[in-house]
Design an enzyme around this catalytic site. Structure first.
Site, short mmCIF file in Angstrom:
data_model
loop_
_atom_site.label_atom_id
_atom_site.label_comp_id
_atom_site.label_asym_id
_atom_site.label_seq_id
_atom_site.Cartn_x
_atom_site.Cartn_y
_atom_site.Cartn_z
CG LEU A 84 -33.13 -24.89 0.38
CD1 LEU A 84 -31.92 -24.70 1.59
CD2 LEU A 84 -32.94 -25.71 -0.96
CG ASP A 85 -41.12 -27.62 1.24
OD1 ASP A 85 -41.36 -27.06 2.51
OD2 ASP A 85 -41.39 -28.58 0.86
CG LEU A 86 -36.16 -24.16 5.14
CD1 LEU A 86 -36.18 -23.08 6.79
CD2 LEU A 86 -35.20 -24.97 5.26
CE LYS A 87 -44.58 -25.90 6.72
NZ LYS A 87 -45.80 -25.51 6.70
CG HIS A 151 -47.56 -6.10 10.92
ND1 HIS A 151 -46.71 -6.92 9.64
CD2 HIS A 151 -48.87 -6.43 10.26
CE1 HIS A 151 -47.28 -7.97 9.14
NE2 HIS A 151 -48.51 -7.96 9.33
CG ASP A 152 -44.01 0.03 11.94
OD1 ASP A 152 -42.30 0.02 11.97
OD2 ASP A 152 -44.08 1.25 11.93
CG ASN A 154 -50.44 -3.76 15.42
OD1 ASN A 154 -49.48 -4.38 14.40
ND2 ASN A 154 -51.46 -3.74 16.00
CE1 TYR A 155 -44.19 -6.18 16.64
CE2 TYR A 155 -43.46 -5.05 14.89
CZ TYR A 155 -43.77 -6.71 15.03
OH TYR A 155 -43.41 -7.65 15.00
CG ASP A 181 -40.98 -3.32 10.85
OD1 ASP A 181 -41.83 -4.11 11.55
OD2 ASP A 181 -41.77 -3.78 9.81
#
Length: 405
Positions: A84-87, A151-152, A154-155, A181
């Protein structure tokens, strides 16, 4: 709902624990996929909502089995896929119709994206007040870091967890396994979603759940940082504060270049360790510090280098001291214990072939629930799902012409 798709290994003939629960998964990459894979294993119908064209770009990252990524295949068993294109207004409306039939929506966009798509929680819950809306992001929906790309690793660095992982305080090292993550994100999202579902079933309102990987990691630190409540212990803790990486709680090399873990924390295990290694003089000095600690570590290391890993394991099988091997993942999964627990499962994929996977870690009544259907092809269930929520063939073709699907 197709029960076989959601869980082909139900417990003793009973419906799977989450049978009848429909989850819409708008996430990409690891944290969301880990969360919804566990929900699928427990019997939920998980519908993966993907962008037309490429879908979840994790599908195509290297290495691939034949067509799709090994990472994607590992964490998308038993799910359904709709594009699905949610835009696109038509794609957005299709999602809202799906939301009317769902119990949970999980999204992993940056904070604010769902609101810009006019799919904020209040919009979706207006269509279905019983839907649990869960946002999974790096730093949560509020705060000065909410929009920070990370990312992982960084956290791990920004929460202080890397301080304890490996290496030294002066030279922290990256971890191979993305523990942030999975543990700070995926597992916390599972807990938040299941808690909200229980509350809803008890008559409460459907919650909007805000899961932050960083918050999850901070919760791990609580049993370390609580020491700051003790007068005189307000200083920043060392990565090697007891019992972490003390001589009795460490890793040692053996004569054949393999390694053993010693976890002789309790006095009874420490006594046995000292006796086996011929270090009886150290029995009363388990918590030695400074130069004495360094001397003890050297003596233990020298002792372990006198025999191979296998020889030591045979000895410690008769003298319990929490001494265990450091195994490779392949060795661990081929161990008698992993085989007895059913840790490895096999799934026949029509495109990729027979694939090895890791089973759901949750056992119930001695049985492990697992989604044993392969990962879906991109958009494989688009037409079927749209028909389920009221679209006819002509409407679906019109949506396809508008590139909404």
């Amino acid at each position: 709902m197709d029960q076989a798709r959601s869980n082909t290994a139900a417990t003793d003939g009973q419906p799977a624990p989450l049978a009848g629960i429909r989850v819409l998964d708008l996430t990409r990459l690891l944290p969301g996929a880990y969360c919804t894979q566990t929900l699928a294993d427990l019997g939920a119908e998980v519908i993966k909502v993907e962008q037309p064209g490429d879908g979840d770009y994790w599908r195509w990252t290297e290495p691939r089995v034949k067509v799709q990524s090994v990472q994607f295949l590992a964490l998308n068993r038993g799910k359904r896929s709709i594009t699905l294109d949610l835009k696109n207004p038509a794609g957005r409306e299709a999602l809202l119709r799906l939301c009317e039939t769902a119990d949970v929506l999980l999204e992993g966009f940056r904070p604010g994206v769902m609101a810009r798509l006019n799919l904020a929680p209040e919009v979706i819950q207006a269509r279905n007040p019983r839907l649990v809306f869960c946002s999974l992001s790096g730093f949560g929906q509020t705060g000065p870091y909410a929009q920070l790309a990370a990312h992982d690793l960084n956290y791990l660095g920004m929460t202080g967890v890397l301080h304890y992982v490996n290496g030294t305080a002066a030279q922290p090292r990256a971890t191979a396994l993305p523990v942030a993550d999975i543990g700070g994100g995926g597992l916390m999202a599972i807990a938040g979603i299941l808690s909200a579902l229980v509350e809803r079933e008890r008559g409460g309102k459907a919650r909007v759940v805000d899961i932050s990987v960083a918050d999850g990691l901070f919760s791990w630190l609580s049993f370390m940082t609580t020491r700051w409540n003790v007068p005189g212990h307000e200083a920043e803790p060392s990565p090697f504060d007891a019992p972490f990486d003390k001589p009795f709680y460490s890793v040692y090399e053996t004569a054949d270049g393999r390694h053993l873990v010693t976890g002789a924390y309790e006095p009874k295990f420490w006594v046995n360790l000292c006796r086996v290694l011929g270090l009886e003089d150290w029995i009363d000095r388990q918590w030695a510090e400074g130069d004495e600690e360094a001397e003890l570590r050297g003596l233990i290391a020298a002792a372990f280098r006198r025999r191979t890993q296998a020889e030591w394991l045979a000895i410690f099988a008769e003298h319990e001291a929490c001494v265990t091997p450091v195994l490779s993942p392949r060795e661990a999964l081929q161990s008698p214990h992993a085989k007895a627990r059913g840790t490895v499962i096999w799934v026949d994929d029509p495109v990729e072939g027979r694939l090895q996977h890791i089973a759901c870690p949750i056992r119930m009544d001695g049985v492990t629930p697992n989604a044993l259907q392969p990962a879906p092809a991109l958009g494989a269930d688009t037409d079927a799902l749209l028909k389920e929520v009221g679209y006819d063939a002509a409407e679906i073709e019109a949506m396809r012409a508008r590139k909404a699907v």
